[in-house]
Design a protein around this motif. Structure first.
Motif, PDB file in Angstrom:
ATOM      1  N   MET A   1       2.567   6.943   1.821  1.00 23.01           N
ATOM      2  CA  MET A   1       3.689   6.341   2.495  1.00 23.01           C
ATOM      3  C   MET A   1       3.258   5.714   3.813  1.00 23.01           C
ATOM      4  SD  MET A   1       6.387   6.853   0.605  1.00 23.01           S
ATOM      5  CE  MET A   1       7.873   6.908   1.547  1.00 23.01           C
ATOM      6  N   LYS A   2       2.412   6.384   4.575  1.00 13.99           N
ATOM      7  CA  LYS A   2       1.986   5.841   5.861  1.00 13.99           C
ATOM      8  C   LYS A   2       1.157   4.582   5.665  1.00 13.99           C
ATOM      9  CE  LYS A   2       2.049  10.170   8.378  1.00 13.99           C
ATOM     10  NZ  LYS A   2       1.297  11.139   9.156  1.00 13.99           N
ATOM     11  N   SER A   3       0.373   4.535   4.593  1.00 14.57           N
ATOM     12  CA  SER A   3      -0.446   3.351   4.360  1.00 14.57           C
ATOM     13  C   SER A   3       0.423   2.152   4.001  1.00 14.57           C
ATOM     14  CB  SER A   3      -1.468   3.613   3.263  1.00 14.57           C
ATOM     15  OG  SER A   3      -0.816   3.863   2.030  1.00 14.57           O
ATOM     16  N   LEU A   4       1.558   2.393   3.379  1.00 16.17           N
ATOM     17  CA  LEU A   4       2.452   1.297   3.026  1.00 16.17           C
ATOM     18  C   LEU A   4       3.188   0.754   4.238  1.00 16.17           C
ATOM     19  CD1 LEU A   4       4.063   2.580  -0.297  1.00 16.17           C
ATOM     20  CD2 LEU A   4       2.246   0.903  -0.032  1.00 16.17           C
ATOM     21  N   SER A   5       3.559   1.625   5.159  1.00 14.24           N
ATOM     22  CA  SER A   5       4.339   1.164   6.304  1.00 14.24           C
ATOM     23  C   SER A   5       3.507   0.291   7.243  1.00 14.24           C
ATOM     24  CB  SER A   5       4.912   2.354   7.064  1.00 14.24           C
ATOM     25  OG  SER A   5       3.871   3.158   7.563  1.00 14.24           O
ATOM     26  N   GLY A   6       2.188   0.405   7.186  1.00 11.66           N
ATOM     27  CA  GLY A   6       1.333  -0.397   8.040  1.00 11.66           C
ATOM     28  C   GLY A   6       1.035  -1.776   7.487  1.00 11.66           C
ATOM     29  N   LYS A   7       1.419  -2.039   6.254  1.00  4.88           N
ATOM     30  CA  LYS A   7       1.110  -3.331   5.634  1.00  4.88           C
ATOM     31  C   LYS A   7       2.245  -4.328   5.852  1.00  4.88           C
ATOM     32  CE  LYS A   7      -1.871  -1.548   2.029  1.00  4.88           C
ATOM     33  NZ  LYS A   7      -2.195  -1.554   0.617  1.00  4.88           N
ATOM     34  N   ASP A   8       1.862  -5.599   5.831  1.00  2.00           N
ATOM     35  CA  ASP A   8       2.867  -6.653   5.937  1.00  2.00           C
ATOM     36  C   ASP A   8       3.359  -7.016   4.538  1.00  2.00           C
ATOM     37  OD1 ASP A   8       0.473  -7.754   5.118  1.00  2.00           O
ATOM     38  OD2 ASP A   8       0.797  -9.648   6.156  1.00  2.00           O
ATOM     39  N   GLY A   9       4.209  -8.020   4.446  1.00  7.24           N
ATOM     40  CA  GLY A   9       4.792  -8.413   3.166  1.00  7.24           C
ATOM     41  C   GLY A   9       3.769  -8.854   2.143  1.00  7.24           C
ATOM     42  N   ALA A  10       2.768  -9.614   2.578  1.00  9.13           N
ATOM     43  CA  ALA A  10       1.739 -10.095   1.651  1.00  9.13           C
ATOM     44  C   ALA A  10       0.890  -8.931   1.132  1.00  9.13           C
ATOM     45  CB  ALA A  10       0.852 -11.126   2.333  1.00  9.13           C
ATOM     46  N   GLY A  11       0.579  -7.994   2.007  1.00  8.17           N
ATOM     47  CA  GLY A  11      -0.199  -6.828   1.591  1.00  8.17           C
ATOM     48  C   GLY A  11       0.552  -5.968   0.602  1.00  8.17           C
ATOM     49  N   LEU A  12       1.865  -5.843   0.816  1.00  9.32           N
ATOM     50  CA  LEU A  12       2.679  -5.069  -0.115  1.00  9.32           C
ATOM     51  C   LEU A  12       2.768  -5.758  -1.475  1.00  9.32           C
ATOM     52  CD1 LEU A  12       5.573  -3.913   2.224  1.00  9.32           C
ATOM     53  CD2 LEU A  12       3.831  -2.479   1.178  1.00  9.32           C
ATOM     54  N   LYS A  13       2.822  -7.082  -1.471  1.00  5.53           N
ATOM     55  CA  LYS A  13       2.890  -7.805  -2.738  1.00  5.53           C
ATOM     56  C   LYS A  13       1.594  -7.665  -3.527  1.00  5.53           C
ATOM     57  CE  LYS A  13       6.437 -11.087  -1.457  1.00  5.53           C
ATOM     58  NZ  LYS A  13       6.821 -12.483  -1.249  1.00  5.53           N
TER      59      LYS A  13
ATOM     60  N   ARG B   1       4.546   4.609 -11.739  1.00  3.14           N
ATOM     61  CA  ARG B   1       5.936   4.138 -11.642  1.00  3.14           C
ATOM     62  C   ARG B   1       6.543   4.512 -10.295  1.00  3.14           C
ATOM     63  NH1 ARG B   1       6.361   5.974 -16.953  1.00  3.14           N
ATOM     64  NH2 ARG B   1       7.466   7.837 -16.270  1.00  3.14           N
ATOM     65  N   LYS B   2       6.262   5.713  -9.824  1.00  5.42           N
ATOM     66  CA  LYS B   2       6.787   6.154  -8.531  1.00  5.42           C
ATOM     67  C   LYS B   2       6.211   5.316  -7.393  1.00  5.42           C
ATOM     68  CE  LYS B   2       7.592  10.889  -9.959  1.00  5.42           C
ATOM     69  NZ  LYS B   2       7.179  12.294  -9.808  1.00  5.42           N
ATOM     70  N   LYS B   3       4.923   5.014  -7.466  1.00  3.80           N
ATOM     71  CA  LYS B   3       4.299   4.197  -6.426  1.00  3.80           C
ATOM     72  C   LYS B   3       4.882   2.799  -6.418  1.00  3.80           C
ATOM     73  CE  LYS B   3      -0.127   6.606  -6.485  1.00  3.80           C
ATOM     74  NZ  LYS B   3      -1.547   6.494  -6.865  1.00  3.80           N
ATOM     75  N   ILE B   4       5.144   2.235  -7.607  1.00  2.00           N
ATOM     76  CA  ILE B   4       5.758   0.909  -7.698  1.00  2.00           C
ATOM     77  C   ILE B   4       7.130   0.928  -7.040  1.00  2.00           C
ATOM     78  CG2 ILE B   4       6.779  -0.749  -9.320  1.00  2.00           C
ATOM     79  CD1 ILE B   4       4.383  -0.215 -11.164  1.00  2.00           C
TER      80      ILE B   4
ATOM     81  N   THR C   1      10.617  -0.529  -2.476  1.00  2.00           N
ATOM     82  CA  THR C   1      11.527  -0.104  -1.425  1.00  2.00           C
ATOM     83  C   THR C   1      11.069  -0.624  -0.071  1.00  2.00           C
ATOM     84  OG1 THR C   1      12.081   1.882  -2.673  1.00  2.00           O
ATOM     85  CG2 THR C   1      12.584   1.894  -0.316  1.00  2.00           C
ATOM     86  N   PHE C   2       9.756  -0.509   0.208  1.00  2.46           N
ATOM     87  CA  PHE C   2       9.235  -1.014   1.478  1.00  2.46           C
ATOM     88  C   PHE C   2       9.391  -2.531   1.563  1.00  2.46           C
ATOM     89  CE2 PHE C   2       7.082   3.038   2.141  1.00  2.46           C
ATOM     90  CZ  PHE C   2       7.202   3.169   3.511  1.00  2.46           C
ATOM     91  N   LEU C   3       9.146  -3.236   0.455  1.00  3.08           N
ATOM     92  CA  LEU C   3       9.323  -4.690   0.457  1.00  3.08           C
ATOM     93  C   LEU C   3      10.769  -5.055   0.767  1.00  3.08           C
ATOM     94  CD1 LEU C   3       7.219  -6.135  -2.497  1.00  3.08           C
ATOM     95  CD2 LEU C   3       7.185  -6.876  -0.137  1.00  3.08           C
ATOM     96  N   GLN C   4      11.688  -4.361   0.130  1.00  6.33           N
ATOM     97  CA  GLN C   4      13.109  -4.637   0.330  1.00  6.33           C
ATOM     98  C   GLN C   4      13.506  -4.390   1.787  1.00  6.33           C
ATOM     99  OE1 GLN C   4      14.716  -5.981  -2.104  1.00  6.33           O
ATOM    100  NE2 GLN C   4      16.720  -6.086  -1.164  1.00  6.33           N
ATOM    101  N   SER C   5      13.010  -3.307   2.368  1.00  3.86           N
ATOM    102  CA  SER C   5      13.374  -3.007   3.749  1.00  3.86           C
ATOM    103  C   SER C   5      12.764  -4.010   4.720  1.00  3.86           C
ATOM    104  CB  SER C   5      12.952  -1.582   4.119  1.00  3.86           C
ATOM    105  OG  SER C   5      11.550  -1.476   4.135  1.00  3.86           O
ATOM    106  N   LYS C   6      11.543  -4.473   4.435  1.00  4.80           N
ATOM    107  CA  LYS C   6      10.906  -5.486   5.292  1.00  4.80           C
ATOM    108  C   LYS C   6      11.676  -6.804   5.203  1.00  4.80           C
ATOM    109  CE  LYS C   6       6.586  -3.635   6.227  1.00  4.80           C
ATOM    110  NZ  LYS C   6       6.029  -3.518   7.515  1.00  4.80           N
ATOM    111  N   GLN C   7      12.145  -7.157   4.015  1.00  2.00           N
ATOM    112  CA  GLN C   7      12.880  -8.411   3.844  1.00  2.00           C
ATOM    113  C   GLN C   7      14.242  -8.341   4.511  1.00  2.00           C
ATOM    114  OE1 GLN C   7      12.920  -9.140  -0.352  1.00  2.00           O
ATOM    115  NE2 GLN C   7      10.813  -9.893  -0.395  1.00  2.00           N
TER     116      GLN C   7
END
Length: 62
Positions: free
Chosen positions: A1-13, A45-48, A53-59
């Protein structure tokens, strides 16, 4: 979770694309009867879902 919050939109994609490829490969292994660790599909599936969720919140913040 912490590694995901540090990424930007392109990194999450790119992370999402990699996870979808992994999910596809795991599904193919399961269909061929080669799946030794069936719990990996559920974890993927859980990671996806987490990445989406992180992408949606960033958008919504932008």
């Amino acid at each position: 979770m912490k590694s995901l919050s540090g990424k930007d939109g392109a990194g999450l994609k790119t992370e999402l694309e990699a996870l979808r490829r992994e999910q596809f490969n795991l599904r193919m292994q399961g269909a061929m009867g080669q799946a030794n660790q069936s719990h990996l599909a559920a974890n993927t599936r859980k990671k996806i879902a987490q990445v989406k969720t992180f992408l949606q919140s960033k958008q919504s913040k932008a």
